[in-house]
Design a protein around this motif. Structure first.
Motif, PDB file in Angstrom:
ATOM      1  N   GLY A  78     135.578   7.874   9.831  1.00 15.84           N
ATOM      2  CA  GLY A  78     135.489   6.429  10.064  1.00 15.84           C
ATOM      3  C   GLY A  78     134.345   6.067  10.984  1.00 15.84           C
ATOM      4  N   VAL A  79     134.155   6.859  12.050  1.00 16.53           N
ATOM      5  CA  VAL A  79     133.050   6.608  12.978  1.00 16.53           C
ATOM      6  C   VAL A  79     131.706   6.786  12.267  1.00 16.53           C
ATOM      7  CG1 VAL A  79     131.889   7.497  15.054  1.00 16.53           C
ATOM      8  CG2 VAL A  79     134.360   7.125  15.063  1.00 16.53           C
ATOM      9  N   LEU A  80     131.608   7.816  11.448  1.00 17.83           N
ATOM     10  CA  LEU A  80     130.363   8.029  10.716  1.00 17.83           C
ATOM     11  C   LEU A  80     130.067   6.879   9.753  1.00 17.83           C
ATOM     12  CD1 LEU A  80     130.606  11.870  10.024  1.00 17.83           C
ATOM     13  CD2 LEU A  80     129.126  10.698  11.666  1.00 17.83           C
ATOM     14  N   PHE A  81     131.098   6.390   9.055  1.00 18.77           N
ATOM     15  CA  PHE A  81     130.895   5.239   8.179  1.00 18.77           C
ATOM     16  C   PHE A  81     130.478   4.008   8.974  1.00 18.77           C
ATOM     17  CE2 PHE A  81     133.440   7.338   4.746  1.00 18.77           C
ATOM     18  CZ  PHE A  81     132.470   7.241   3.763  1.00 18.77           C
ATOM     19  N   ALA A  82     131.060   3.812  10.160  1.00 19.98           N
ATOM     20  CA  ALA A  82     130.684   2.671  11.004  1.00 19.98           C
ATOM     21  C   ALA A  82     129.230   2.783  11.441  1.00 19.98           C
ATOM     22  CB  ALA A  82     131.607   2.597  12.224  1.00 19.98           C
ATOM     23  N   LEU A  83     128.784   3.999  11.786  1.00 19.76           N
ATOM     24  CA  LEU A  83     127.383   4.191  12.167  1.00 19.76           C
ATOM     25  C   LEU A  83     126.443   3.909  10.995  1.00 19.76           C
ATOM     26  CD1 LEU A  83     127.585   7.355  14.448  1.00 19.76           C
ATOM     27  CD2 LEU A  83     126.946   5.027  15.125  1.00 19.76           C
ATOM     28  N   LEU A  88     122.521   0.245   8.650  1.00 24.43           N
ATOM     29  CA  LEU A  88     122.132  -0.628   7.540  1.00 24.43           C
ATOM     30  C   LEU A  88     121.906  -2.053   8.022  1.00 24.43           C
ATOM     31  CD1 LEU A  88     124.463   0.619   4.656  1.00 24.43           C
ATOM     32  CD2 LEU A  88     121.978   0.815   4.797  1.00 24.43           C
ATOM     33  N   VAL A  89     122.804  -2.551   8.865  1.00 27.16           N
ATOM     34  CA  VAL A  89     122.649  -3.906   9.408  1.00 27.16           C
ATOM     35  C   VAL A  89     121.387  -3.998  10.252  1.00 27.16           C
ATOM     36  CG1 VAL A  89     123.650  -5.602  11.012  1.00 27.16           C
ATOM     37  CG2 VAL A  89     125.087  -4.488   9.295  1.00 27.16           C
ATOM     38  N   LEU A  90     121.150  -3.004  11.103  1.00 19.93           N
ATOM     39  CA  LEU A  90     119.956  -3.019  11.946  1.00 19.93           C
ATOM     40  C   LEU A  90     118.684  -2.947  11.107  1.00 19.93           C
ATOM     41  CD1 LEU A  90     121.051  -0.709  14.901  1.00 19.93           C
ATOM     42  CD2 LEU A  90     120.901  -3.207  14.879  1.00 19.93           C
ATOM     43  N   PHE A  97     117.279   0.282  17.013  1.00 22.38           N
ATOM     44  CA  PHE A  97     118.517   0.819  17.554  1.00 22.38           C
ATOM     45  C   PHE A  97     118.385   1.011  19.062  1.00 22.38           C
ATOM     46  CE2 PHE A  97     121.050   4.582  18.741  1.00 22.38           C
ATOM     47  CZ  PHE A  97     122.320   4.104  18.442  1.00 22.38           C
ATOM     48  N   PHE A  98     117.238   1.532  19.483  1.00 20.92           N
ATOM     49  CA  PHE A  98     117.056   1.807  20.927  1.00 20.92           C
ATOM     50  C   PHE A  98     116.825   0.515  21.708  1.00 20.92           C
ATOM     51  CE2 PHE A  98     115.990   5.794  18.814  1.00 20.92           C
ATOM     52  CZ  PHE A  98     116.931   6.615  19.425  1.00 20.92           C
ATOM     53  N   GLY A  99     116.456  -0.553  21.016  1.00 20.83           N
ATOM     54  CA  GLY A  99     116.311  -1.837  21.684  1.00 20.83           C
ATOM     55  C   GLY A  99     117.660  -2.422  22.082  1.00 20.83           C
ATOM     56  N   LEU A 100     118.741  -1.855  21.534  1.00 17.91           N
ATOM     57  CA  LEU A 100     120.065  -2.346  21.896  1.00 17.91           C
ATOM     58  C   LEU A 100     120.482  -1.891  23.290  1.00 17.91           C
ATOM     59  CD1 LEU A 100     121.989  -1.535  18.577  1.00 17.91           C
ATOM     60  CD2 LEU A 100     121.204  -3.767  19.347  1.00 17.91           C
ATOM     61  N   PHE A 101     119.836  -0.844  23.812  1.00 20.89           N
ATOM     62  CA  PHE A 101     120.282  -0.222  25.049  1.00 20.89           C
ATOM     63  C   PHE A 101     119.426  -0.614  26.252  1.00 20.89           C
ATOM     64  CE2 PHE A 101     121.664   2.748  21.709  1.00 20.89           C
ATOM     65  CZ  PHE A 101     123.034   2.597  21.895  1.00 20.89           C
ATOM     66  N   GLY A 102     118.717  -1.635  26.180  1.00 19.12           N
ATOM     67  CA  GLY A 102     117.971  -2.070  27.358  1.00 19.12           C
ATOM     68  C   GLY A 102     116.547  -2.436  26.994  1.00 19.12           C
ATOM     69  N   GLY A 103     115.923  -2.822  27.975  1.00 23.44           N
ATOM     70  CA  GLY A 103     114.739  -3.257  27.741  1.00 23.44           C
ATOM     71  C   GLY A 103     113.433  -3.487  27.658  1.00 23.44           C
TER      72      GLY A 103
END
Length: 103
Positions: A78-83, A88-90, A97-103
């Motif tokens: 389930g976690v892998l499918f969520a990733l 896909l959304v990103l 993806f790395f822009g989600l963690f700061g700035g």
């Protein structure tokens, strides 16, 4: 009890014989039906196994390779499918993806 005429007695015996034959036929059909039902239950075909009694579902084979419970493996899947969905959304929104963690 009234006396039966020979014709009535013969007709009664003929009907009793026909009834006994019908009962025997019904018993035979019932036994045949039970045998078919037992064969069907024993060799019930599923989508993948084609009636093979030694068949093991591919998902179960995968589970056997890892020392995890089925519930733990389902959580990992389930976690892998969520990733996958997240990436896909990103990708569609052109967000790093790395822009989600700061700035």
């Amino acid at each position: 009890m009234a006396q039966l005429t020979p014709d009535t007695q013969t007709e009664l015996e003929r009907r009793e014989a026909a009834l006994a034959a019908r009962e025997a036929e019904l018993a035979r059909q019932q036994a045949e039906l039970q045998a078919q039902k037992a064969d069907f239950e024993q060799g019930k075909k599923r989508l993948l196994d084609n009636g093979n009694k030694d068949f093991v579902n591919p998902k179960e084979k995968l589970y056997d390779k890892f020392p995890l419970t089925v519930h733990q493996m389902d959580i990992i899947i389930g976690v892998l499918f969520a990733l996958i969905a997240l990436f896909l959304v990103l990708g569609v929104t052109h967000t790093s993806f790395f822009g989600l963690f700061g700035g």
